[in-house]
Design an enzyme around this catalytic site. Structure first.
Site, PDB file in Angstrom:
ATOM      1  N   ASP A 125     -83.627 -60.850  68.191  1.00  0.00           N
ATOM      2  CA  ASP A 125     -84.149 -61.981  68.962  1.00  0.00           C
ATOM      3  C   ASP A 125     -85.382 -61.516  69.709  1.00  0.00           C
ATOM      4  OD1 ASP A 125     -82.165 -63.826  68.217  1.00  0.00           O
ATOM      5  OD2 ASP A 125     -80.804 -63.093  69.766  1.00  0.00           O
ATOM      6  N   ASP A 143     -83.113 -69.076  64.494  1.00  0.00           N
ATOM      7  CA  ASP A 143     -82.394 -69.909  65.461  1.00  0.00           C
ATOM      8  C   ASP A 143     -83.139 -71.221  65.704  1.00  0.00           C
ATOM      9  OD1 ASP A 143     -80.602 -67.783  65.740  1.00  0.00           O
ATOM     10  OD2 ASP A 143     -81.611 -67.005  67.513  1.00  0.00           O
TER      11      ASP A 143
END
Length: 165
Positions: A125, A143
């Site tokens: 991330d 995402d």
């Protein structure tokens, strides 16, 4: 002669192409982050956004991130099962543009995160939004695609229900 299953005559190929583009962009951005950032590094971009390197061994919002390691395989299995189901859905509904866009975005995101789990054991991330000292959990392109796909799927269903009345 090949059977064509949609009104456009192209079948699922444009949607699989979109999913592939999402996977490529997702993996490219994660490769950049892995190459240029150490775990925990951050670059200030604006008063509400940083680029960071974070590892998520769990699911959304780090759900089950502290589990003993079994969650890697569990989330990989869910991602693979979801991908198979989505391809079937795309094949079954290839002429429904918004629905297929939604499914393709979710498919690309799911595959992008499964690749991370297979290669690294965690999802990379790097997008970190914050305001007034509060941080939204860091996330990535995959995402984002899943979220956009889910929102479009809801919109598609609302449109379908409205047309049915």
């Amino acid at each position: 002669m090949a059977r064509r299953s949609s009104a456009s005559g192209l079948g699922i190929w444009p949607w699989l192409g979109l999913a592939l583009v999402i996977v490529i962009v997702d993996q490219f951005t994660k490769t950049l982050i892995l190459g240029y950032y150490k775990l925990g590094d951050a670059t200030y971009v604006t008063s509400f956004f940083n680029v960071v390197r974070a590892h998520n061994t769990g699911a959304a919002f780090s759900f089950l991130a502290d589990a003993a390691g079994w969650q890697r395989w569990f989330f990989m299995a869910i991602g693979i099962a979801a991908a198979i189901f989505i391809v079937w859905m795309l094949k079954s509904h290839a002429g429904q543009k918004l629905f297929c866009f939604s499914m393709a975005a979710i498919l690309g995101g799911a595959i992008g995160n499964v690749i991370d789990r297979m290669m690294h054991g965690y999802v990379v991330d790097f997008l970190d939004f914050h305001l007034a000292g509060r941080h939204f959990p860091a996330f990535n392109v995959a995402d984002s695609a899943i979220t956009i796909g889910a929102v479009c799927l809801i919109l598609d269903e609302l449109r379908r229900v409205k047309r049915g009345k």
